[in-house]
Design a protein around this motif. Structure first.
Motif, PDB file in Angstrom:
ATOM      1  N   LYS A 292       0.827  -1.209   0.000  1.00 14.76           N
ATOM      2  CA  LYS A 292       0.000   0.000   0.000  1.00 14.76           C
ATOM      3  C   LYS A 292       0.863   1.262   0.000  1.00 14.76           C
ATOM      4  CE  LYS A 292      -3.730  -2.165   2.673  1.00 14.76           C
ATOM      5  NZ  LYS A 292      -4.412  -2.154   3.995  1.00 14.76           N
ATOM      6  N   GLY A 296       1.247   4.073  -2.981  1.00  9.91           N
ATOM      7  CA  GLY A 296       0.967   5.496  -2.771  1.00  9.91           C
ATOM      8  C   GLY A 296       2.053   6.389  -3.337  1.00  9.91           C
ATOM      9  N   CYS A 340      -0.618  -4.038  -3.594  1.00 15.74           N
ATOM     10  CA  CYS A 340      -0.205  -2.906  -4.412  1.00 15.74           C
ATOM     11  C   CYS A 340      -1.214  -2.667  -5.544  1.00 15.74           C
ATOM     12  CB  CYS A 340       1.187  -3.184  -4.973  1.00 15.74           C
ATOM     13  SG  CYS A 340       2.022  -1.753  -5.663  1.00 15.74           S
ATOM     14  N   ALA A 343      -4.356  -1.071  -4.274  1.00 12.16           N
ATOM     15  CA  ALA A 343      -4.174   0.338  -3.941  1.00 12.16           C
ATOM     16  C   ALA A 343      -4.039   1.210  -5.195  1.00 12.16           C
ATOM     17  CB  ALA A 343      -2.954   0.512  -3.049  1.00 12.16           C
ATOM     18  N   ARG A 345      -5.474   0.623  -8.097  1.00 10.51           N
ATOM     19  CA  ARG A 345      -6.794   0.674  -8.733  1.00 10.51           C
ATOM     20  C   ARG A 345      -6.706   0.934 -10.237  1.00 10.51           C
ATOM     21  NH1 ARG A 345      -7.200   3.360  -3.964  1.00 10.51           N
ATOM     22  NH2 ARG A 345      -6.973   5.401  -4.956  1.00 10.51           N
TER      23      ARG A 345
END
Length: 429
Positions: A292, A296, A340, A343, A345
């Motif tokens: 995650k 980011g 991953c 997160a 998407r």
């Protein structure tokens, strides 16, 4: 850059990281000088996933007499002429490893101060040298290893426990070589490259204590049989401490590390016109949490050009952990990637690959996997439920169903995990 080109570039970075860590490249120049062993014998011992290939490199670069024994994982043996290669189980030890450990200790006993022991150590050696202390059985060691692997403990914590239940780790193998000189060549697979944690430091002094091991067991709620706990509570499991005279002639030479592998991958990226950024060679934590966080950073780079502008690749190494709560096939690299992907998407222009450089992620004969912007879309179309797969610790099942597993076969080296997130401007349609 389309998906096929992105995946090919990521795979070439992984291949470069593995190639840079090959014993054939790292062993020459790090061996003892022939004159240093002119009066005595050279005995070669070792353990780990890379140890057989290390032994072959020694044979090819040493013209004088030598003999020895190393133990490696099943399927990782290579032909050697003067050094015996034994295969054993990893990550949960077996009787073959137990027998090899006993023979190795016997081989180094009774040496003279004119003799030299060359010890070849790489990741995986903890399971491959499962010689328990008196009062502990192989079955006890198997139970402890399996419990530690499921607990979410870090590699340093796992190896602390292993050192204090072993008759060969925590400096005990090095002490058994006394009064001979001991030269240990290490290929690191641990965050921070601490020699104590590479195969649990069989030739290295250890300042940790039995009480430290007990605290780790309490921390993760690992219940052991009373006779095993008694070894720790009584202090009978204490390792060889710094300053012990039996290790006065022991030295360590670190010949390959995760950082070296990441730098090799970075050079491949630069040659392709992609700016590499090494985020760290020793990242730890729950695999899904690390996934995650790095997702980011990749999203910020893709959308804001911060902290890095595209095209770029975010490289990292280290060893994450997986606290197993589901019934899936596990694997920290695939768990990282699945978290991953969720997160990200489907963020356009972001691709990823994560793999263990030894070719085995968890207990699977699969190194890792790759993701692309369409990973989730393809999964849903195939009837997969990514969140459920993550909850079940079934990253391998998820990526295998998509055909996105990365399979290298035995790489004959081991410098821990390789992770790469590639951020490129999406191709206009």
């Amino acid at each position: 850059m389309d998906d096929t080109e992105a995946r090919a570039l990521l795979r070439s970075m992984l291949d470069a990281a593995i190639a840079a860590s090959q014993p054939a490249l790292c062993i020459p120049g790090r061996l003892p000088a022939p004159g240093e062993v002119a009066r005595g014998r050279l005995i070669v011992i070792g353990a780990g996933k890379a140890s057989a290939e290390m032994a072959r490199a020694v044979e090819r670069n040493w013209s004088g007499p030598l003999a020895g024994l190393v133990v490696t994982r099943y399927g990782y043996a290579v032909p050697c002429e003067r050094i015996e290669i034994v295969e054993a189980a990893h990550p949960v030890p077996d009787a073959a490893g137990l027998g090899a450990a006993r023979r190795m200790l016997a081989l180094v006993r009774g040496l003279s101060e004119d003799d030299t022991v060359l010890c070849l150590i790489s990741g995986g050696g903890s399971a491959l040298l499962p010689l328990p202390l008196e009062g502990i059985t192989l079955e006890d060691k198997q139970f402890v290893n399996a419990a530690l692997l499921k607990s979410g403990a870090t590699i340093g914590e796992m190896n602390c426990v292993r050192r204090h239940l072993s008759a060969i780790k925590g400096g005990r193998l090095g002490a058994a070589c006394h009064p001979a000189r001991v030269v240990t060549l290490l290929i690191s697979d641990v965050p921070g490259d601490d020699p104590r944690d590479i195969a649990s430091g069989p030739t290295v002094a250890d300042a940790s204590t039995c009480e430290d091991a007990l605290a780790i067991l309490r921390r993760y709620g690992i219940a052991l049989p009373e006779h095993v706990l008694d070894v720790l509570r009584s202090g009978r499991g204490e390792s060889v401490k710094p300053g012990d005279p039996r290790l006065a002639r022991a030295e360590v030479r670190l010949i390959a590390t995760p950082q070296m592998a990441l730098e090799a991958a970075a050079r491949v990226a630069l040659d392709a016109g992609i700016t590499p950024h090494i985020l760290g060679d020793s990242l730890e934590g729950e695999a899904r949490d690390v996934g995650k966080v790095l997702a980011g950073i990749a999203l910020q780079a893709a959308r804001r050009g911060q902290p890095f502008a595209a095209p770029c690749v975010l490289l990292s190494g280290g060893e994450t952990t997986v606290t197993v709560r589901g019934n899936g096939r596990g694997g920290r690299n695939v768990e990282f990637l699945l978290a991953c992907a969720l997160a990200l998407r489907g963020e356009p222009g972001v691709h990823g690959l994560a793999a263990d450089t030894d070719g085995v992620d968890g207990q699977e004969e699969i190194a890792g996997a790759a993701i692309a912007p369409d990973t989730l879309e393809r999964a849903w179309a195939a009837g997969l439920r990514p969140h459920d797969s993550l909850d079940d610790n079934d990253g391998h099942g998820f990526f295998s169903a998509l055909g996105d597993s990365v399979v290298t076969g035995p790489t004959l080296t081991n410098v821990n995990d390789f992770r790469a997130l590639l951020v490129v401007p999406p191709r206009a349609t």
